[in-house]
Design an enzyme around this catalytic site. Structure first.
Site, PDB file in Angstrom:
ATOM      1  N   LYS A 153     -30.053 -50.209  -3.856  1.00 39.21           N
ATOM      2  CA  LYS A 153     -29.969 -51.558  -3.284  1.00 39.21           C
ATOM      3  C   LYS A 153     -29.189 -52.540  -4.141  1.00 39.21           C
ATOM      4  O   LYS A 153     -29.116 -52.391  -5.358  1.00 39.21           O
ATOM      5  CB  LYS A 153     -31.384 -52.111  -3.133  1.00 39.21           C
ATOM      6  CG  LYS A 153     -32.194 -51.384  -2.101  1.00 39.21           C
ATOM      7  CD  LYS A 153     -33.594 -51.900  -2.122  1.00 39.21           C
ATOM      8  CE  LYS A 153     -34.419 -51.301  -1.005  1.00 39.21           C
ATOM      9  NZ  LYS A 153     -35.776 -51.805  -1.024  1.00 39.21           N
ATOM     10  N   GLY A 190     -35.209 -52.584 -17.193  1.00 44.29           N
ATOM     11  CA  GLY A 190     -35.271 -54.002 -16.839  1.00 44.29           C
ATOM     12  C   GLY A 190     -34.668 -54.878 -17.921  1.00 44.29           C
ATOM     13  O   GLY A 190     -33.920 -55.821 -17.632  1.00 44.29           O
ATOM     14  N   ARG A 205     -38.451 -42.269 -26.113  1.00 43.60           N
ATOM     15  CA  ARG A 205     -38.886 -43.588 -26.602  1.00 43.60           C
ATOM     16  C   ARG A 205     -39.522 -43.492 -27.980  1.00 43.60           C
ATOM     17  O   ARG A 205     -39.474 -44.455 -28.750  1.00 43.60           O
ATOM     18  CB  ARG A 205     -39.850 -44.216 -25.606  1.00 43.60           C
ATOM     19  CG  ARG A 205     -39.086 -44.699 -24.391  1.00 43.60           C
ATOM     20  CD  ARG A 205     -39.965 -45.451 -23.451  1.00 43.60           C
ATOM     21  NE  ARG A 205     -39.149 -46.209 -22.531  1.00 43.60           N
ATOM     22  CZ  ARG A 205     -39.540 -46.575 -21.321  1.00 43.60           C
ATOM     23  NH1 ARG A 205     -40.731 -46.245 -20.886  1.00 43.60           N
ATOM     24  NH2 ARG A 205     -38.753 -47.279 -20.555  1.00 43.60           N
ATOM     25  N   GLY A 240     -33.174 -47.101 -15.671  1.00 40.65           N
ATOM     26  CA  GLY A 240     -33.968 -45.890 -15.532  1.00 40.65           C
ATOM     27  C   GLY A 240     -33.283 -44.715 -14.859  1.00 40.65           C
ATOM     28  O   GLY A 240     -33.123 -43.650 -15.451  1.00 40.65           O
TER      29      GLY A 240
END
Ligand code: AMP
Length: 398
Positions: free
Chosen positions: A199, A378, A38, A355
């Site tokens: 999921k 996200g 990052r 991620g």
């Protein structure tokens, strides 16, 4: 969604530029940065501003401080690493607003860099408090957002400040928009999306927005078993979201209506428990026997998915194909990573977002062979869902 960038700011020399960066890096118990991606991702913007004599004020969050300053979330380790990377002293403050900060800002010289203390030490940041945003904005003449990882949040340092300062995109945000918009709006075909992970929840809107745009949707990982259930195929003890079975049925029907292909695993690596050292075997058919959990896609599935991936000219990948953290169940994910790297070498565009997929591609050692690895989990998912990201929407249009 064409945004003005840092290159559109006139006369940078001597200008105080507030730059929102995403320095939310992982730290070990001894406060060592374990992955500096990052920080390096923000360097092109920082170096551009140094070269043009701007006075750079960096603002970032780190971790999730609960209320007020916490030692373990101070940005000191970041300042040290940044200093090594840019080869310059990094000024720092113990706060991100207030008299101490104002004094240091007033003493900055052209090309100097100040890293403000963690902006989330103020609860006003996440509340997008206008007074707090005004105080932050008052430090600078112009604002640049290069924190793609927080662009989906309407916080004081990502949105609030743009009420008081003109906002421009940094090079990282520009690159993210370029790759993600291209694949979403004008993909080179065939376009294959690969979705995995535990999921369906959290990825429903991604599936819904991608399905009409892709040629083929590959589904692996734990989320495949909810689709199995929807098709009445036995899942044994695999992870299933019972409350999403109807949704999986709807998605399968939608694919038929849209004439799109959804590919699911045709064999599996199964384990007798969810453990790195569990007993495991390959099940050479779609159904999974009772007492066993699907932990990875099987060898025939790798070949089948491989056929579709090899034909692709654009690939978007989010989510591992299995429990890749355990060596015995990492093969499917690593083989898919190899296939995606291979087609990229042959000219296809590949984007990996999110991620765990990024961790998987890094584990495979193939990260540098992917066209674009999104720095925002996200944020990239929300972009792919077709949502407007507040931190980007607030920037000046071209
Ligand atoms: P997500 O955050 O939804 O992308 O999920 C990532 C996680 O999914 C990783 O930690 C994987 O270990 C997990 N995962 C992938 N495949 C399976 C599976 N078959 N069963 C359980 N967990 C899985």
């Amino acid at each position: 969604m064409s945004k003005q960038t840092v290159e559109d700011i006139k006369d940078l020399k001597g200008k105080k530029v507030l730059v929102r960066v995403d320095f939310n890096v992982p730290l070990d118990d001894r406060q060592n940065i374990t992955d500096n991606t990052r920080i390096t991702a923000a360097l092109p913007t920082i170096k551009y501003l140094i070269d043009r004599g701007a006075r750079i004020i960096l603002v970032s969050h780190l971790g999730r401080p609960k209320s007020g300053p916490e030692e373990k979330f101070r940005l000191a380790p970041v300042a040290k690493m940044l200093s090594e990377l840019v080869g310059k002293k990094i000024f720092s403050t113990t706060d991100c607003i207030g008299p101490e900060v104002e004094k240091v800002v007033s003493q900055l010289k052209d090309g100097d860099i100040l890293l403000l203390e963690n902006v989330r030490f103020y609860k006003e940041e996440e509340k997008n408090d206008p007074e707090f945003a005004k105080k932050l904005a008052s430090l600078a003449d112009v604002y640049v957002n290069d924190a793609f990882g927080t662009a989906h949040r309407a916080h004081a340092s990502t949105k609030g400040v743009t009420k008081y300062l003109k906002g421009y995109a940094g090079f990282l945000i520009e690159k993210e928009i370029k790759f993600l918009s291209k694949i979403l709006n004008d993909p080179i075909r065939p376009f294959v999306a690969i979705l995995g992970g535990a999921k369906i929840s959290g990825k429903i809107d991604v599936i819904k927005n991608l399905l009409p745009k892709v040629d083929t949707l590959i589904i692996g990982g734990g989320m495949a078993y909810t689709f199995f259930k929807a098709r009445n195929i036995s899942v044994g003890d695999s992870i299933v979201e019972e409350d999403k079975v109807q949704l999986a049925k709807d998605i399968l029907k939608l694919a038929i209506d849209l004439n799109k292909t959804i590919m699911l695993p045709i064999d599996h690596v199964v384990a007798d428990k969810f453990d790195a050292n569990a007993n495991f075997q390959v099940v050479t058919r779609a159904g999974i026997p009772d007492g066993w959990k699907g932990m990875d896609i099987g060898p025939n599935t790798i070949v089948k998915f491989g056929h579709a991936i090899k034909k692709a000219k654009s690939v978007f990948w989010n989510g591992p194909m299995g429990v890749f953290e355990f060596e015995n169940f990492a093969k499917g994910t690593l083989e898919i990573a190899k296939l995606v790297a291979e087609i990229t070498k042959n000219g296809a565009i590949s984007i990996v977002g999110g991620g765990d997929s990024v961790a998987a591609i890094e584990k495979s050692g193939l990260a540098n062979q992917i066209s674009h690895i999104s720095t925002g989990g996200g944020a990239s998912l929300e972009f792919i869902e077709g949502k407007t990201l507040p931190g980007i929407a607030a920037l000046q249009c071209k």
